[in-house]
Design an enzyme around this catalytic site. Sequence first.
Site, short mmCIF file in Angstrom:
data_model
loop_
_atom_site.label_atom_id
_atom_site.label_comp_id
_atom_site.label_asym_id
_atom_site.label_seq_id
_atom_site.Cartn_x
_atom_site.Cartn_y
_atom_site.Cartn_z
N CYS A 1 3.83 52.44 2.65
CA CYS A 1 5.14 51.79 2.56
C CYS A 1 5.36 51.36 1.11
CB CYS A 1 5.18 50.58 3.48
SG CYS A 1 6.60 49.51 3.18
N CYS B 1 4.37 46.19 9.03
CA CYS B 1 4.76 47.59 8.89
C CYS B 1 3.48 48.42 8.96
CB CYS B 1 5.44 47.77 7.53
SG CYS B 1 5.56 49.49 7.02
N CYS C 1 10.63 48.96 9.48
CA CYS C 1 10.40 48.29 8.20
C CYS C 1 11.64 48.43 7.31
CB CYS C 1 9.18 48.91 7.52
SG CYS C 1 8.97 48.38 5.82
N LYS D 1 10.36 3.27 3.72
CA LYS D 1 10.41 4.70 3.43
C LYS D 1 11.18 4.98 2.14
CE LYS D 1 8.49 6.54 7.17
NZ LYS D 1 9.25 7.43 7.99
N GLU E 1 0.84 -1.21 0.00
CA GLU E 1 0.00 0.00 0.00
C GLU E 1 0.87 1.25 0.00
OE1 GLU E 1 -2.27 -0.21 3.61
OE2 GLU E 1 -3.12 -2.18 3.12
N CYS F 1 10.74 51.01 4.37
CA CYS F 1 10.40 52.43 4.50
C CYS F 1 10.81 53.01 5.85
CB CYS F 1 8.91 52.64 4.28
SG CYS F 1 7.89 52.01 5.62
N ASP G 1 0.99 10.44 3.62
CA ASP G 1 1.55 11.36 4.59
C ASP G 1 0.45 12.28 5.11
OD1 ASP G 1 3.56 12.21 6.12
OD2 ASP G 1 4.63 13.31 4.55
N TYR H 1 -7.54 1.92 5.51
CA TYR H 1 -6.61 0.84 5.18
C TYR H 1 -6.59 -0.31 6.19
CZ TYR H 1 -3.74 3.87 8.18
OH TYR H 1 -3.29 4.66 9.18
N LYS I 1 2.16 4.63 1.42
CA LYS I 1 2.12 5.16 2.79
C LYS I 1 1.80 6.64 2.71
CE LYS I 1 4.55 5.25 7.19
NZ LYS I 1 4.32 6.65 7.50
S1 IVH Z 1 -1.04 0.63 8.87
C1 IVH Z 1 -0.45 -1.61 12.53
N1 IVH Z 1 -1.18 1.55 6.43
O1 IVH Z 1 1.77 5.39 9.05
C2 IVH Z 1 -0.53 -0.85 11.31
N2 IVH Z 1 -0.41 3.01 8.13
O2 IVH Z 1 3.69 4.58 11.56
C3 IVH Z 1 -0.76 0.57 11.52
N3 IVH Z 1 0.12 5.26 7.36
O3 IVH Z 1 0.14 6.09 12.05
C4 IVH Z 1 -0.76 1.44 10.38
N4 IVH Z 1 -0.41 4.94 5.24
O4 IVH Z 1 -0.66 7.28 9.98
C5 IVH Z 1 -0.86 1.82 7.70
N5 IVH Z 1 -1.38 2.24 4.22
C6 IVH Z 1 -1.07 2.50 5.49
C7 IVH Z 1 -0.61 3.76 5.90
C8 IVH Z 1 -0.28 3.97 7.23
C9 IVH Z 1 0.02 5.82 6.14
C10 IVH Z 1 0.60 5.96 8.57
C11 IVH Z 1 -0.37 5.94 9.71
C12 IVH Z 1 0.35 5.37 10.88
C13 IVH Z 1 1.78 5.45 10.45
C14 IVH Z 1 2.52 4.26 10.98
#
Ligand code: IVH
Length: 686
Positions: A445, A440, A422, A328, A125, A425, A129, A240, A127
């Site tokens: 200005c 300011c 400022c 990551k 999946e 000016c 942000d 998820y 991840k």
């Molecule tokens: S699973 C036990 N799936 O990543 C599993 N987390 O450090 C728990 N996150 O706090 C999380 N995308 O905010 C999972 N597809 C994804 C995710 C995801 C983002 C974030 C989530 C979580 C952090 C884990």
Amino acid sequence: MVDLEDSSSKIMDKETAHRRIFELRKTIEYHNARYYQQDAPEISDAEYDRLMKELQNLEALYPDDELASSPTQRVGAAPLSKFAPFAHPQPMLSLANAFGADEIKDFDSRVRRLAKSERVDYVAEPKLDGLAVNLIYENGRFRRGATRGDGAVGEDVTQNLKTIASLPLKMKTGAFRPIPEFIEVRGEVYMEKEPFEKLNRRRVEEGDAPFANPRNAAAGSLRQLDSKITARRPLNIFLYGVGSAGDAAFASHWEILETLAAWGFPVNPLIRPMPDINACIEYYEQTGSIRSSLPYDIDGVVLKVNRLEIQNLLGSVSRSPRWALACKFPAQQAATVIQDIIVQVGRTGTLTPVAVMEPVNVGGVLVSRATLHNEDEILKKDIRIGDAVLIQRAGDVIPEVVGVILSKRTGREKEFRMPRACPECGSEVVRQADEAAHRCVNLSCPAQLKEHIRHFASRGAMDIEGLGEKLSAQLFDAKMIADPADLYFLTKEKLLGLDRQAEKSAENLLEAVERSKTPALDKFIFALGIRHVGERTAKLLAGHFGSLEALMSAGCEELTAIREIGPEIAQSILEFFAEPKNRIVLEKFQRAGLSPRTPAPTAQASLQGKSFVFTGSMESMGRNKAKAAVESLGGIVHSSVTGKTSYVVAGSDPGSKLEKARKQSIPVIGEEEFLTMIGRQIHRQA
Ligand code: IVH
């Protein structure tokens, strides 16, 4: 205001009431989408409020099971003083991290060893942000929701979550699995990059500090004590996983995701089942390469063991499951040195400190400046001139300083102080108690004026081609213009006196200025640069008032009656028009022959100022409905004909009012004409 008669003030049988409730909910959901998602409302605020009020009244009189999923629950409740703590029925875990293919392989080896298995299949999946949330559904209805907090206890943000349009208030039935009595659903609230940029542009325009990145914007929006503010923020959600799933026992994670989707939850379409770890590594690399083209920020991929049986066997250590891994991406970060901190003065006089850095490549882009937002931010991160710093770009967003590399401090770094005067000016700089920004105080200005002229000419405002930052500053410095209205008094002779201003480009500029003389009213209002009046607010004002004169003579009450315009914006508008200097500029615009185009009558106020009297009966609708339609378009309905009546609408069997109208030469229109006027087709009642 006329008190509208709506259905809730009538005695009606239960069945009729419920039918009306159903109809109102659907209509309001539709208008919510037009307003919040598409930015294209079809009805006036007054009409919307009326529908909402009617629904609230009916729901109070005739409660039903669907109440929790009604749009009356989405609009945002009264502001909270703080969030209530929320103990997660099942703790929310976090993820162990890995960087690169080797660490991913190590993870797989450990999983296979513990599971005593040759090969394990996974789900991969993106991840996201954003920030993790936990949602409780009871018998298919959304009941409560919370942030992750420390994993055991989060903050109850139920009201705010309800404002997220993609979050279902009610689960869909008809999936291959029955809806459980109780289920915890987990996912990520996030903000897409484009709406984020737009939100930030609006904030800067309106004098607020921008958010550093989409994640901060999402978190800041979800953790608003006033859910009405959250409702205006472009938040999204992907689900998820599940926590305690009650009676819904699943065999695999993939099955969970498929079921969530069938229940109507948004599930990221890039999620895939993976036969083995090699496929996972390929997915990780591939997703990394398309990362910047996605509409939202991701910082890696998450791998999860697919079979729940194996997940259970593996269990978790130190609050991270052993069956999942966050892989990551290499950070889009780089180290550099801050050579200087300069201060820029914006259109509203805000002083913004900007770091000037040794140019460095971050994710393929050469970066040499980063905004430091304000003094508090600099103090919080303890950033000094000469510091080695780590900077990052999130998506396409402005680079930010992540932090100082303290180990590289030599002691020769210089602390930064906001200037007391400022830099442009020399006038006094002040900081209001409730603001992070220093400003300011000088309305004249030069930096503010230059910015003001640049804003006036910019795209989205008057759109004067060729008049960018450089040229506006040049014209200003040469004392050819002191305010935007002076642009309309420029001549070719004057322009040719400017450095490098060739004849052709002087002509082009004059033509562009000339072309801008009949701007759309909303563009002109936006171009004026009234604090807190961004493009959207300008549109609302133009639609409501129809002319600059009407806007200028509006009082506080009339302004705040417009949905989305609060006392702060109203105050700022009033102050702007009360300022003598602004009055002078406005008069100059008029002398120059500038004439904003009145917006084409939109559905919102096409009957503004018109009064109607009905006589006889209409085929397509009753009196109340007709009255509501007129009022929703800004018109008024009276019961008797006077000299001020604009139209008499005559249905079948008209009464004496028709005669009276004819005597007084008041226009009489038929039903068809009336329906055309309110923009509706005839729906004959069979
Ligand atoms: S699973 C036990 N799936 O990543 C599993 N987390 O450090 C728990 N996150 O706090 C999380 N995308 O905010 C999972 N597809 C994804 C995710 C995801 C983002 C974030 C989530 C979580 C952090 C884990």
